[in-house]
Design a protein around this motif. Structure first.
Motif, PDB file in Angstrom:
ATOM      1  N   PHE A 105      14.498  18.854   2.269  1.00 52.41           N
ATOM      2  CA  PHE A 105      15.491  19.314   1.301  1.00 52.41           C
ATOM      3  C   PHE A 105      16.887  18.876   1.722  1.00 52.41           C
ATOM      4  CE2 PHE A 105      18.450  22.286  -0.604  1.00 52.41           C
ATOM      5  CZ  PHE A 105      17.998  22.368  -1.916  1.00 52.41           C
ATOM      6  N   MET A 106      17.179  18.994   3.010  1.00 54.27           N
ATOM      7  CA  MET A 106      18.491  18.571   3.513  1.00 54.27           C
ATOM      8  C   MET A 106      18.703  17.074   3.280  1.00 54.27           C
ATOM      9  SD  MET A 106      19.965  18.663   7.437  1.00 54.27           S
ATOM     10  CE  MET A 106      18.742  17.435   7.948  1.00 54.27           C
ATOM     11  N   GLU A 107      17.679  16.279   3.545  1.00 54.34           N
ATOM     12  CA  GLU A 107      17.800  14.837   3.332  1.00 54.34           C
ATOM     13  C   GLU A 107      18.039  14.511   1.867  1.00 54.34           C
ATOM     14  OE1 GLU A 107      14.167  13.452   5.003  1.00 54.34           O
ATOM     15  OE2 GLU A 107      14.920  13.449   7.076  1.00 54.34           O
ATOM     16  N   LYS A 108      17.362  15.237   0.978  1.00 56.62           N
ATOM     17  CA  LYS A 108      17.584  15.051  -0.462  1.00 56.62           C
ATOM     18  C   LYS A 108      19.010  15.438  -0.832  1.00 56.62           C
ATOM     19  CE  LYS A 108      14.658  14.746  -3.436  1.00 56.62           C
ATOM     20  NZ  LYS A 108      14.076  13.614  -4.220  1.00 56.62           N
ATOM     21  N   ALA A 109      19.486  16.564  -0.283  1.00 53.04           N
ATOM     22  CA  ALA A 109      20.837  17.036  -0.601  1.00 53.04           C
ATOM     23  C   ALA A 109      21.902  16.054  -0.116  1.00 53.04           C
ATOM     24  CB  ALA A 109      21.064  18.412   0.013  1.00 53.04           C
ATOM     25  N   ASN A 110      21.633  15.397   0.991  1.00 56.59           N
ATOM     26  CA  ASN A 110      22.611  14.472   1.562  1.00 56.59           C
ATOM     27  C   ASN A 110      22.416  13.029   1.101  1.00 56.59           C
ATOM     28  OD1 ASN A 110      23.801  16.563   3.011  1.00 56.59           O
ATOM     29  ND2 ASN A 110      22.469  16.265   4.780  1.00 56.59           N
ATOM     30  N   SER A 111      21.461  12.812   0.200  1.00 57.02           N
ATOM     31  CA  SER A 111      21.211  11.464  -0.301  1.00 57.02           C
ATOM     32  C   SER A 111      22.357  11.003  -1.192  1.00 57.02           C
ATOM     33  CB  SER A 111      19.895  11.420  -1.083  1.00 57.02           C
ATOM     34  OG  SER A 111      20.000  12.192  -2.270  1.00 57.02           O
ATOM     35  N   GLU A 112      22.402   9.707  -1.444  1.00 55.24           N
ATOM     36  CA  GLU A 112      23.481   9.152  -2.253  1.00 55.24           C
ATOM     37  C   GLU A 112      23.523   9.756  -3.647  1.00 55.24           C
ATOM     38  OE1 GLU A 112      25.142   4.761  -3.737  1.00 55.24           O
ATOM     39  OE2 GLU A 112      23.370   4.927  -2.418  1.00 55.24           O
ATOM     40  N   LEU A 113      22.346  10.090  -4.179  1.00 56.21           N
ATOM     41  CA  LEU A 113      22.270  10.649  -5.532  1.00 56.21           C
ATOM     42  C   LEU A 113      22.859  12.050  -5.614  1.00 56.21           C
ATOM     43  CD1 LEU A 113      21.199  10.211  -8.454  1.00 56.21           C
ATOM     44  CD2 LEU A 113      19.066  11.294  -7.686  1.00 56.21           C
ATOM     45  N   HIS A 114      22.638  12.870  -4.582  1.00 57.99           N
ATOM     46  CA  HIS A 114      22.986  14.298  -4.666  1.00 57.99           C
ATOM     47  C   HIS A 114      24.128  14.716  -3.745  1.00 57.99           C
ATOM     48  CE1 HIS A 114      19.642  15.341  -7.294  1.00 57.99           C
ATOM     49  NE2 HIS A 114      18.823  14.655  -6.515  1.00 57.99           N
ATOM     50  N   GLN A 115      24.688  13.822  -2.984  1.00 59.99           N
ATOM     51  CA  GLN A 115      25.724  14.227  -2.041  1.00 59.99           C
ATOM     52  C   GLN A 115      26.997  14.685  -2.761  1.00 59.99           C
ATOM     53  OE1 GLN A 115      26.691  10.869   0.417  1.00 59.99           O
ATOM     54  NE2 GLN A 115      27.262   9.555  -1.298  1.00 59.99           N
ATOM     55  N   THR A 116      27.768  15.490  -2.081  1.00 61.71           N
ATOM     56  CA  THR A 116      29.024  16.003  -2.636  1.00 61.71           C
ATOM     57  C   THR A 116      29.999  14.848  -2.878  1.00 61.71           C
ATOM     58  OG1 THR A 116      28.690  18.004  -1.320  1.00 61.71           O
ATOM     59  CG2 THR A 116      30.873  17.680  -2.293  1.00 61.71           C
ATOM     60  N   PRO A 117      30.611  14.772  -4.057  1.00 59.76           N
ATOM     61  CA  PRO A 117      31.561  13.690  -4.315  1.00 59.76           C
ATOM     62  C   PRO A 117      32.846  13.869  -3.506  1.00 59.76           C
ATOM     63  CG  PRO A 117      31.574  15.257  -6.127  1.00 59.76           C
ATOM     64  CD  PRO A 117      30.450  15.668  -5.215  1.00 59.76           C
ATOM     65  N   ARG A 118      33.560  12.787  -3.328  1.00 61.76           N
ATOM     66  CA  ARG A 118      34.849  12.875  -2.651  1.00 61.76           C
ATOM     67  C   ARG A 118      35.805  13.713  -3.492  1.00 61.76           C
ATOM     68  NH1 ARG A 118      36.056   6.692  -0.531  1.00 61.76           N
ATOM     69  NH2 ARG A 118      34.248   6.529   0.894  1.00 61.76           N
ATOM     70  N   HIS A 119      36.615  14.526  -2.815  1.00 60.38           N
ATOM     71  CA  HIS A 119      37.526  15.406  -3.555  1.00 60.38           C
ATOM     72  C   HIS A 119      38.718  15.739  -2.664  1.00 60.38           C
ATOM     73  CE1 HIS A 119      34.646  17.894  -1.325  1.00 60.38           C
ATOM     74  NE2 HIS A 119      35.598  18.812  -1.237  1.00 60.38           N
ATOM     75  N   PHE A 120      39.821  16.124  -3.318  1.00 59.46           N
ATOM     76  CA  PHE A 120      41.037  16.446  -2.589  1.00 59.46           C
ATOM     77  C   PHE A 120      41.021  17.873  -2.051  1.00 59.46           C
ATOM     78  CE2 PHE A 120      42.325  13.222  -5.768  1.00 59.46           C
ATOM     79  CZ  PHE A 120      42.687  12.212  -4.895  1.00 59.46           C
ATOM     80  N   ASP A 121      40.555  18.800  -2.885  1.00 58.28           N
ATOM     81  CA  ASP A 121      40.538  20.208  -2.516  1.00 58.28           C
ATOM     82  C   ASP A 121      39.483  20.915  -3.376  1.00 58.28           C
ATOM     83  OD1 ASP A 121      41.715  20.382  -5.048  1.00 58.28           O
ATOM     84  OD2 ASP A 121      43.734  20.666  -4.240  1.00 58.28           O
TER      85      ASP A 121
END
Length: 501
Positions: A105-121
């Motif tokens: 599950f962690m690997e899926k969450a950190n995959s390119e498809l599901h990872q958190t997008p870049r953001h300022f805040d």
């Protein structure tokens, strides 16, 4: 103690309760029920949600959170499909067929498809969440039975909080998974929880053990009816089918829409190591910023009893949590017990002063728990009950009359067949002269019976087109086969994909 920034901009914003943050010392922290009472004495419950930053001496898991050392299996993660537009959405949770380890599950969450997008805040990430809510459905490992806390943790152990909700277990021998036991939640970017109050409008506690933050939205209980009115007017068909459909946990309404309809709300971000408490009739929703793990359960206090007596109950699904108020009224409101049994316990909902009505009485021959039946229940081994369903065993040596004396009012879902939607591509059959009249006669009924579920049509079409089949196919997806599984809190659609010739 501090308070969060208000996330609402109408004229009464200065009068609206704000979410408070408490930082207790370890001595203050030890007494769980006492500290809840203290926070309420400061008015924390008026916002519907409170944050607690525990003292540094409180360590719920001494071994830490290295995923390699956590032997955890997720039985059936859910895929959250969101449909809608302009700030009003519905969320369907599709139960996955295969189990996953926590590492997978962690690997899926950190995959390119599901990872958190870049953001300022956090505000920038919130904008990205609502802008992309209908795209790339995330997985959510929700309602996983278990705990990450040490077994010998005696202070604020979520798995065994000592509150009056324990009467459900001690008086009736009933254990409700996720209500009076702990549940784990492993999230990823964009995994969400829709607008809802807790079952029976109970309190809840959520501790974020590790990982990315959660954003919470909360509506002060005094404004809860405003949200219900907006939701009922927006999702008219759902409301007509079930007047407590918000308990299905499918309804998502953005902050922008809440402002447009003059519904006050707060927002706050929970980070790892922090605790959130929701209060009775406190509507809340939110989303995860990325891979994380949280632990949660429900609890009660004497102040909750009036909420529980007047809580809305979903009657369209037999597996929803319905806790009898009999033991609480009998123990803590003995002077009102007889009138309550007769349906003559007049009073007000705590958030609607001045609106006098009778609290819902028990149904005929239900909740009449005698001393003998209580002792009999205590003498039996604890009956496990899953959150969102009835007793797992109802015909194990006792009659329906005995069932009526149990704490949970709905019938058992043990005998309910699991609803499964099967997608199969079947070769189109050219009708023969013999079969043509029959097919022609049944064609209108077939079209009416088999159709796409309108709120999942896009995702289902994609899965349909991806099924391997060399010949043209016919869709046999039944419309509206939606089941709230015994384990899941959420409204769930089970899709079984089979490769066939």
């Amino acid at each position: 103690m501090s308070s969060t920034r208000l996330s609402f901009g109408d004229d009464d914003q200065h009068n609206m309760p704000r979410i408070m943050t408490f930082r207790p010392s370890y001595e203050e922290f030890i007494n769980f029920a006492g500290y809840i009472e203290y926070m309420e004495s400061r008015g924390a419950h008026k916002a519907g949600l409170v944050k607690i930053i525990p003292p540094k001496e409180w360590i719920p898991r001494r071994s830490g959170y290295d995923i390699e050392n956590i032997n955890m299996t997720i039985p059936a993660p859910i895929c959250q499909v969101v449909t809608g537009a302009h700030g009003v959405y519905q969320q369907i949770n599709i139960q996955q067929r295969r189990q996953m380890t926590l590492r997978q599950f962690m690997e899926k969450a950190n995959s390119e498809l599901h990872q958190t997008p870049r953001h300022f805040d956090y505000d920038d990430l919130e904008r990205k969440y609502w802008k992309n809510i209908t795209y790339i459905s995330p997985l959510y490992a929700a309602d996983v039975k278990g705990t990450l806390s040490d077994e010998d943790l005696n202070v604020w152990n979520i798995g065994r909080l000592d509150t009056i909700l324990n009467l459900v277990n001690t008086d009736y021998g009933i254990e409700i998974d996720g209500v009076n036991t702990a549940y784990l939640y492993f999230g990823m970017w964009k995994s969400s929880f829709a607008w809802h109050t807790e079952d029976m409008d109970l309190y809840s506690i959520n501790y974020l053990h590790f990982g990315a933050p959660k954003t919470w939205y909360a509506i002060p209980p005094i404004y809860g009816r405003r949200l219900e009115k907006l939701a009922n007017e927006t999702f008219v068909e759902n409301y007509q089918e079930c007047n407590a459909y918000l308990r299905h946990k499918m309804t998502m309404i953005s902050p922008k829409v809440l402002r447009q309809h003059n519904i006050p709300f707060n927002k706050i971000t929970q980070e790892a190591g922090e605790i959130m408490i929701t209060f009775p009739f406190g509507y809340h929703a939110g989303f995860n910023h990325g891979f994380n793990g949280a632990e949660s359960t429900n609890f009660a206090s004497k102040r909750w009893i009036e909420y529980g007596k007047r809580a809305s109950i979903c009657k369209c699904r037999s597996d929803m949590v319905k806790i009898s108020m009999e033991t609480f009224v009998r123990h803590f409101q003995p002077e009102r017990y007889e009138n309550w049994l007769k349906g003559e316990d007049y009073g007000c909902h705590p958030e609607e002063p001045g609106k006098i009505c009778a609290a819902a009485p028990p149904t005929i021959n239900e909740y009449q728990v005698t001393q003998e039946s209580s002792q009999a229940a205590k003498s039996k081994s604890t009956n496990p009950q899953k959150r969102g369903c009835s007793l797992a065993e109802v015909n194990n040596g006792h009659s329906d009359a005995d069932d009526d004396k149990m704490s949970v009012s709905s019938r058992s879902s043990a005998n309910l067949k699991q609803a499964v939607v099967k997608l199969r591509k079947l070769p189109t059959v050219v009708p023969t002269a013999e079969s043509a009249p029959v097919e022609a006669a049944t064609e209108p009924d077939t079209k009416k019976k088999y159709d796409f579920n309108s709120i999942a049509v896009v995702r289902v079409k994609r899965m349909w087109n991806a099924l391997p089949c060399t010949e043209p196919g016919t869709n046999l997806l039944t419309n509206g086969v939606v089941k709230n599984t015994k384990r899941m809190r959420f409204q769930t659609k089970v899709l079984t994909l089979e490769d066939e010739d």
